[in-house]
Design an enzyme around this catalytic site. Structure first.
Site, mmCIF file in Angstrom:
data_model
loop_
_atom_site.group_PDB
_atom_site.id
_atom_site.type_symbol
_atom_site.label_atom_id
_atom_site.label_comp_id
_atom_site.label_asym_id
_atom_site.label_seq_id
_atom_site.Cartn_x
_atom_site.Cartn_y
_atom_site.Cartn_z
ATOM 1 C CD GLU A 277 -3.325 0.424 1.971
ATOM 2 O OE1 GLU A 277 -3.041 0.535 3.173
ATOM 3 O OE2 GLU A 277 -4.461 0.108 1.572
ATOM 4 C CG HIS A 298 7.195 -29.788 2.671
ATOM 5 N ND1 HIS A 298 7.564 -31.086 2.396
ATOM 6 C CD2 HIS A 298 7.940 -29.400 3.736
ATOM 7 C CE1 HIS A 298 8.471 -31.479 3.286
ATOM 8 N NE2 HIS A 298 8.717 -30.468 4.107
ATOM 9 C CE LYS A 410 -11.431 3.130 1.001
ATOM 10 N NZ LYS A 410 -10.729 4.057 1.892
#
Lengths: 422, 422
Positions: A277, A298, A410
């Site tokens: 950010e 793994h 937003k």
């Protein structure tokens, strides 16, 4: 210093696919001005963050509130997005099974939110709600639902006693409700953004509730701030920033945080948030990856070793030899390597093997070596990363403290809600 | 189909920074042979995986064992690395708070292992230990320590009753101990690797213990297998592989899995493991990133929207409108957008806003749209991803089923342990 940083395995001179020492030195020279601006308070945007570690005036109040919560409640629920939730989680990594128990609400998925809420024993649960602006849609949705339920079940007075709100002073929806109902209110630091708030009450209150030494967290951070006073070549965050930038300008799209400690799992997630950010803007930056040793041997190690050479690795090792329980292996020739060893021995061998295999495969590895991992070390690592990000932003020419691109999303989401177009 | 895939937002024709429809069509033509080899069983390496979804002969035994464990124990601890642990965790995502409770041991960090072991109520706890080879160092370390502790505290008979082991037939350390002590033993599918084992007992036993419908998981997977019989252009995994490969050849280093469902958090981690270990070899492949909506809107979205254009996104959306609790918002003009809305409404608006904002910012987005998320849908998504990976491996010219690069690190770790050089 609480940690030892080494960039030797990232340098061309050492035989890796690295950057040159000359380029690092040139970047360190470029950084001299920015480092001294940080040291002498002339970088106004960063000054409030740098002043934090030496501050002690706010700690007694945090500790007192924490002690009260600790005494009274068995479960603490923290509602907060981005740094508002990750700050506490990162510090709590030091304490794998804290008392009281913690739940972090970092999403608004009814399929996980509703079952959690049903399971909470409300009389013994308290809630900490964190939003700097006090108008984060997701946090408000959580807050209003939680508060209504607690008030319905326990009454208004008991509900108010169970909520602590951290938000900016001034008018905002979260603060208005907190004031109206008489909840405990803490001011969010006005000049410190959520992703840099880990050493403010946002991170320290949960940490103190879990019984961590918040003074040692700040003291560890201060040791790193102190290195800003010397030459950039003696300042670990400046070296880190020069390294990261050198790899970005060389076309390396990813930077991997790979701690060999499960207690740093949230630290890696916090790094991912703060890095992305702060730096991902104007087409610049690099993509942060969080990983975990030995688990990802793994999972991701095959790709790291033999896939495209497009990553800078930061490996965090911790002294382990002799720690943990002895492994009671049966008599078998193919288990001779485990005989008489402890679980910590195996992890020690594996972190060293991963480092050396990465280096052998010509992958650039920056190393943070820790003798132990306590509050001081974590505080230092956190401040290192924040300063490294701020200095890297300077080299990239971007503003570390804003996040303009997310506003459009937003706005759209509000529009769909208003139009009921879902 | 249990999910709808759309790649429209990845195509140049739609105005994105995408790949051309012509190139996708050419890759689909290239894939025709591989798809028909999968469909008619001529791809011997993949055949055992493809035969699984229609198999029912093994399910009754898994369900019976699961019912017994469910009746008798309150806590299930699963020890296994890579796919051996992630398989169960991924399926359990469907059931956020299962009864019995589960702990997954996927590391060997004494600082988290020892405190967990101390907290376990051993009489009401059972252990499932998974290692295909039966010689995974980390799993053996966990297993021997766990078994010794349980045997010391509850006696040998009670300890044996509390362990279920899943491993290959034949001689190996794990199987030898399991046989010696009389533990419950399930054979690991010999021709299916750990990262492709989610629809074998490795994944299905934990799922069945949590009360999930393992027949529906396989049935959902079968629906995807059935699409291999048609033309590649009608086969979602082939379209996915063509898309992924087209972005890799165009120089896109990362592929992001971004579900808007917390119950798919482990699915994203499982994708990351299966993708990386199957494709990251010989300098090829791409790096998988796991993300989470809406959480990462406050973490990674700034970077995704405005950082370097170096990612292909896979967004998984779920119908949400009207779900969850109503948000009791107070009277404020700046909260009008939340009035009368539910938590699910907010998530619905946000997943749509993220999709449209990514597209608006010319980021390529492949969409998986789900009406609901139950066993059938998850089984289908899992099989889609495994087939997409196998077909992408074919296009890349790598073997999806091996992981040769990690052997060197294992050899080194054993050497340091033997020499006690830690």
């Amino acid at each position: 210093m609480p940690y030892q940083q080494s960039i030797d395995h990232c340098l061309k001179e050492h035989g890796g696919y690295g950057v040159s020492r000359t380029r690092i030195d040139a970047l360190l020279a470029t950084l001299a001005l920015a480092v001294s601006a940080l040291a002498n308070g002339k970088d106004k945007a960063a000054a409030p963050l740098l002043a934090l570690p030496s501050m002690t005036s706010d700690l007694a109040a945090i500790e007192a509130l924490a002690a009260q919560i600790r005494r009274r409640f068995k479960t603490v629920v923290i509602a907060g997005f981005g740094g508002s939730g990750l700050s506490g989680r990162t510090l709590l990594g030091l304490s794998p099974f804290p008392q009281p128990a913690f739940h972090f609400l970092e999403n608004i998925d009814p399929e996980t939110f509703d079952p959690l809420l049903e399971r909470l024993d409300l009389p013994s649960t308290c809630f900490i709600v964190v939003s700097k602006s006090g108008s984060t849609a997701e946090t408000l949705a959580q807050f209003y639902i939680l508060h209504e339920q607690v008030a319905e079940k326990l009454g208004h007075q008991a509900a108010a006693e169970r909520f602590t709100v951290i938000t900016l002073p001034g008018d905002n929806p979260l603060r208005q409700s907190a004031e109206k109902h008489g909840m405990t209110l803490l001011d969010h630091a006005p000049d410190i953004g959520g992703r840099f708030s880990v050493l403010t009450p946002v991170g320290l209150l949960p940490a103190a509730i879990a019984g961590l030494d918040i003074r040692a967290l700040r003291a560890g951070a201060q040791e790193v701030v102190d290195t800003l006073r010397g030459a950039p070549a003696d300042c670990p965050p400046a070296i880190g920033a020069a390294l990261q930038y050198a790899f970005i300008e060389a076309g390396t799209p990813m930077t991997v945080m790979l701690p060999y400690s499960e207690r740093l799992a949230c630290f890696a997630a916090w790094f991912r948030q703060c890095w992305a950010e702060s730096l991902g803007k104007e087409g610049r930056g690099s993509t942060p990856l969080r990983a975990m040793g030995a688990t990802d041997q793994h999972s991701q190690l095959q790709l790291y070793l033999d896939g495209p050479r497009d990553k800078l690795f930061t490996l965090i090792t911790l002294s382990r030899a002799g720690s943990g329980q002895r492994i009671p292996v049966p008599e078998r020739e193919d288990l001779a390597y485990l005989r008489g060893k402890t679980m910590g021995d195996v992890l020690a061998a594996e972190q060293r093997a991963t480092l050396e295999t990465l280096v052998h495969n010509r992958c650039p590895v920056r190393l943070f070596a820790l003798d132990k991992l306590e509050e001081k070390q974590l505080g230092a690592l956190l401040m290192h990363v924040m300063l490294e990000i701020i200095l890297t932003a300077g080299l990239l020419g971007v503003n570390a403290f804003d996040q303009p691109a997310v506003e459009d999303g937003k706005r759209r989401a509000r529009e769909y809600l208003i139009k009921n177009d879902l």
